[in-house]
Design a protein around this motif. Sequence first.
Motif, PDB file in Angstrom:
ATOM      1  N   TRP A 124     -10.448  -3.258   0.745  1.00  0.00           N
ATOM      2  CA  TRP A 124      -9.733  -2.359   1.648  1.00  0.00           C
ATOM      3  C   TRP A 124     -10.340  -2.525   3.038  1.00  0.00           C
ATOM      4  O   TRP A 124     -11.573  -2.530   3.203  1.00  0.00           O
ATOM      5  CB  TRP A 124      -9.869  -0.907   1.215  1.00  0.00           C
ATOM      6  CG  TRP A 124      -9.070  -0.555   0.016  1.00  0.00           C
ATOM      7  CD1 TRP A 124      -9.508  -0.472  -1.279  1.00  0.00           C
ATOM      8  CD2 TRP A 124      -7.674  -0.213  -0.006  1.00  0.00           C
ATOM      9  NE1 TRP A 124      -8.474  -0.100  -2.103  1.00  0.00           N
ATOM     10  CE2 TRP A 124      -7.338   0.063  -1.345  1.00  0.00           C
ATOM     11  CE3 TRP A 124      -6.679  -0.096   0.963  1.00  0.00           C
ATOM     12  CZ2 TRP A 124      -6.052   0.429  -1.738  1.00  0.00           C
ATOM     13  CZ3 TRP A 124      -5.405   0.259   0.578  1.00  0.00           C
ATOM     14  CH2 TRP A 124      -5.099   0.523  -0.755  1.00  0.00           C
TER      15      TRP A 124
ATOM     16  N   CYS B 129      -2.651   0.065  -3.972  1.00  0.00           N
ATOM     17  CA  CYS B 129      -2.217  -1.249  -3.506  1.00  0.00           C
ATOM     18  C   CYS B 129      -1.622  -1.982  -4.695  1.00  0.00           C
ATOM     19  O   CYS B 129      -2.363  -2.387  -5.600  1.00  0.00           O
ATOM     20  CB  CYS B 129      -3.384  -2.022  -2.920  1.00  0.00           C
ATOM     21  SG  CYS B 129      -3.015  -3.753  -2.539  1.00  0.00           S
TER      22      CYS B 129
ATOM     23  N   LEU C  53      -5.216   6.153  -2.137  1.00  0.00           N
ATOM     24  CA  LEU C  53      -4.338   5.045  -1.772  1.00  0.00           C
ATOM     25  C   LEU C  53      -4.190   4.091  -2.953  1.00  0.00           C
ATOM     26  O   LEU C  53      -5.115   3.929  -3.747  1.00  0.00           O
ATOM     27  CB  LEU C  53      -4.900   4.283  -0.580  1.00  0.00           C
ATOM     28  CG  LEU C  53      -5.220   5.086   0.682  1.00  0.00           C
ATOM     29  CD1 LEU C  53      -5.668   4.142   1.798  1.00  0.00           C
ATOM     30  CD2 LEU C  53      -4.042   5.924   1.121  1.00  0.00           C
TER      31      LEU C  53
ATOM     32  N   GLU D 173       0.840  -1.199   0.000  1.00  0.00           N
ATOM     33  CA  GLU D 173       0.000   0.000   0.000  1.00  0.00           C
ATOM     34  C   GLU D 173       0.872   1.245   0.000  1.00  0.00           C
ATOM     35  O   GLU D 173       1.978   1.244   0.554  1.00  0.00           O
ATOM     36  CB  GLU D 173      -0.905   0.052   1.238  1.00  0.00           C
ATOM     37  CG  GLU D 173      -1.862  -1.104   1.387  1.00  0.00           C
ATOM     38  CD  GLU D 173      -1.314  -2.206   2.273  1.00  0.00           C
ATOM     39  OE1 GLU D 173      -2.111  -2.975   2.842  1.00  0.00           O
ATOM     40  OE2 GLU D 173      -0.075  -2.300   2.405  1.00  0.00           O
TER      41      GLU D 173
ATOM     42  N   CYS E 200      -4.834  -3.393   2.298  1.00  0.00           N
ATOM     43  CA  CYS E 200      -5.477  -4.064   1.188  1.00  0.00           C
ATOM     44  C   CYS E 200      -5.431  -5.579   1.413  1.00  0.00           C
ATOM     45  O   CYS E 200      -4.564  -6.098   2.124  1.00  0.00           O
ATOM     46  CB  CYS E 200      -4.878  -3.687  -0.159  1.00  0.00           C
ATOM     47  SG  CYS E 200      -3.166  -4.105  -0.425  1.00  0.00           S
TER      48      CYS E 200
END
Length: 116
Positions: free
Chosen positions: A36, A22, A20, A6, A96
């Motif tokens: 998430w 991942c 964000l 992440e 994640c």
Amino acid sequence: QVQLVESGGGLVQPGGSLRLSCAASGFTFSSYAMSWYRRAPGKGRELVGSTGSAGSSTNYADSVKGRFTISRDNAKNTMYLQMNSLIPEDTAVYYCYARRGLSVYWGQGTQVTVSS
């Protein structure tokens, strides 16, 4: 070697936005449902939202619905979480999660802090 990494966390003011990411490697990302999760200080783990393997279906916790959007790019082996209208209650470590049947993987998490 399976990795979920992440990135994109940080400090943001209330009302602000963060995205964000991942990044996945070591497994067939496009075959896995992705989610998430978050863990706020002193609280249990909370599912933020999930997306199917193709990214065509998503669902969200009531606490983030209308503010957060999950997406994925299977060509880049990456999932995203766009977070808008952030509030202090969104402060947490965000993780994640990948799942296909009994095969599950977790990332190491990224800190999001919403504060003025």
